[in-house]
Design an enzyme around this catalytic site. Structure first.
Site, PDB file in Angstrom:
ATOM      1  N   ASP A  34      -2.523  -7.719   5.593  1.00  0.00           N
ATOM      2  CA  ASP A  34      -3.131  -8.077   6.873  1.00  0.00           C
ATOM      3  C   ASP A  34      -2.226  -7.670   8.031  1.00  0.00           C
ATOM      4  OD1 ASP A  34      -4.955  -9.141   8.591  1.00  0.00           O
ATOM      5  OD2 ASP A  34      -4.592 -11.233   8.077  1.00  0.00           O
ATOM      6  N   HIS A  51      -4.469   1.141  10.189  1.00  0.00           N
ATOM      7  CA  HIS A  51      -4.952   1.265   8.798  1.00  0.00           C
ATOM      8  C   HIS A  51      -4.298   2.474   8.115  1.00  0.00           C
ATOM      9  CE1 HIS A  51      -7.641  -1.987   9.490  1.00  0.00           C
ATOM     10  NE2 HIS A  51      -8.466  -1.321  10.265  1.00  0.00           N
ATOM     11  N   LEU A 145       1.965   0.693 -14.399  1.00  0.00           N
ATOM     12  CA  LEU A 145       1.393  -0.280 -13.459  1.00  0.00           C
ATOM     13  C   LEU A 145      -0.126  -0.150 -13.348  1.00  0.00           C
ATOM     14  CD1 LEU A 145       2.075  -2.260 -10.911  1.00  0.00           C
ATOM     15  CD2 LEU A 145       1.650  -0.197  -9.587  1.00  0.00           C
TER      16      LEU A 145
HETATM   17  C1  FPP Z   1      -6.401  -6.188   7.496  1.00  0.00           C
HETATM   18  O1  FPP Z   1      -5.798  -5.915   8.722  1.00  0.00           O
HETATM   19  C2  FPP Z   1      -6.519  -4.977   6.726  1.00  0.00           C
HETATM   20  C3  FPP Z   1      -7.681  -4.454   6.275  1.00  0.00           C
HETATM   21  C4  FPP Z   1      -8.996  -5.061   6.487  1.00  0.00           C
HETATM   22  C5  FPP Z   1      -7.691  -3.183   5.570  1.00  0.00           C
HETATM   23  C6  FPP Z   1      -6.591  -3.044   4.585  1.00  0.00           C
HETATM   24  C7  FPP Z   1      -6.456  -1.634   4.239  1.00  0.00           C
HETATM   25  C8  FPP Z   1      -5.276  -0.989   4.125  1.00  0.00           C
HETATM   26  C9  FPP Z   1      -3.966  -1.631   4.265  1.00  0.00           C
HETATM   27  C10 FPP Z   1      -5.243   0.402   3.758  1.00  0.00           C
HETATM   28  C11 FPP Z   1      -5.973   0.561   2.476  1.00  0.00           C
HETATM   29  C12 FPP Z   1      -5.490   1.641   1.734  1.00  0.00           C
HETATM   30  C13 FPP Z   1      -6.126   2.087   0.662  1.00  0.00           C
HETATM   31  C14 FPP Z   1      -5.437   3.049  -0.147  1.00  0.00           C
HETATM   32  C15 FPP Z   1      -7.480   1.658   0.259  1.00  0.00           C
HETATM   33  P1  FPP Z   1      -6.635  -6.204  10.027  1.00  0.00           P
HETATM   34  O2  FPP Z   1      -7.345  -4.961  10.406  1.00  0.00           O
HETATM   35  O3  FPP Z   1      -7.509  -7.381   9.812  1.00  0.00           O
HETATM   36  O4  FPP Z   1      -5.491  -6.534  11.026  1.00  0.00           O
HETATM   37  P2  FPP Z   1      -5.551  -7.556  12.234  1.00  0.00           P
HETATM   38  O5  FPP Z   1      -5.797  -8.911  11.629  1.00  0.00           O
HETATM   39  O6  FPP Z   1      -4.215  -7.430  12.847  1.00  0.00           O
HETATM   40  O7  FPP Z   1      -6.663  -7.109  13.131  1.00  0.00           O
END
Ligand code: FPP
Length: 257
Positions: A34, A51, A145
């Protein structure tokens, strides 16, 4: 006083990989990644940039977890609730698995990583689903893994689907109500065959589970950090594992220590 000194010592001396390797390793680590959006906002960048950076951290932590001999790494990449985001962000998030796997699949194959996925993948765009299926197929023989992506995953939806299937199997006479045990319920979940997580990490200072593996996390050790996912490093991962190794896991019983 003693506690204070210990705390200071823990804070001052960064834990090393060698130290962590001397103690029992969690078998299954799950991560709620997150803070990508906030990371981008702090830099006046579009959310997609957060992201993208988060994806680089996925690569780094996957390699490191494999190096440490962790057996399963589950990553919450897209929840059933994430469809509520603006279309442009959803479109970008749907491109990420494809981008990640296209770029890093050869590396995952070479490093003996086995890609798996949980979630309602049938509802993903074709290009996303195809990329994931290809990675699952090409790594199916790997024995290192297990990299388990939760994509369009929601725990309540998972449990609801399992209950429905159990009810159908009882109706068809394949199961008797007395057969419904905890292991049986586990076997109807999307994580069937995977041990429950030993350690859950959530980044970015949010202290909640957000519909992630609610059944599977019953006895999992939880570790929260304010660090945003794009800033998460191998050192933070070591700190989480070291904290896990200091915990006294009693599973409702008494201490074995
Ligand atoms: C939450 O941060 C993150 C997500 C909803 C997406 C997670 C995805 C990745 C870390 C990359 C994925 C990679 C692959 C390989 C599939 P947020 O956007 O909710 O952050 P915020 O709470 O600060 O707005």
């Amino acid at each position: 006083m003693f506690n204070k000194m210990r705390k200071t010592k823990e804070k001052d001396v960064p834990v090393t990989k060698e130290e962590v390797l001397r103690h029992p390793m969690p078998n299954h680590v799950a991560i709620i990644m997150d803070g990508n959006g906030r990371w981008a906002k702090k830099r006046a960048l579009p959310r997609a940039a957060g992201h993208y950076e988060g994806m680089q951290v996925v690569r780094k932590i996957t390699r490191f977890a494999n190096e440490l001999g962790i057996q399963i790494l589950s990553l919450y990449a897209f929840s059933t609730e994430n469809w509520k985001r603006p279309k442009s962000e959803v479109d970008y998030l749907m491109k990420l698995p494809e981008q990640f796997l296209t770029t890093f699949l050869p590396e995952l194959v070479a490093e003996n990583v086995k890609v798996q996925v949980i979630g309602h993948t049938e509802a993903l765009p074709d290009h996303t689903r195809r990329a994931v299926e290809k990675a699952v197929e090409e790594t199916s023989g790997n024995t290192g893994l297990v990299l388990n992506f939760a994509l369009n995953y929601g725990s309540r939806a998972e449990i609801t689907a399992a209950v429905k299937q159990i009810a159908k199997d009882v109706e068809r006479g394949m199961l008797a109500p007395e057969d419904i045990t905890e292991p049986l319920i586990s076997s109807y979940l999307m994580t069937s065959g995977l041990a429950d997580p030993d350690l859950l990490i959530r980044t970015s200072g949010e202290i909640r589970l957000s519909n992630f593996m609610l059944w599977q996390l019953a006895y999992t050790e939880l570790w929260f950090t304010d660090v945003l996912w794009p800033d998460f490093t191998e050192q933070h991962f070591l700190e989480a594992i070291a904290a896990y190794q200091r915990r006294d896991r009693r599973f409702g019983g008494v201490s074995a220590r």
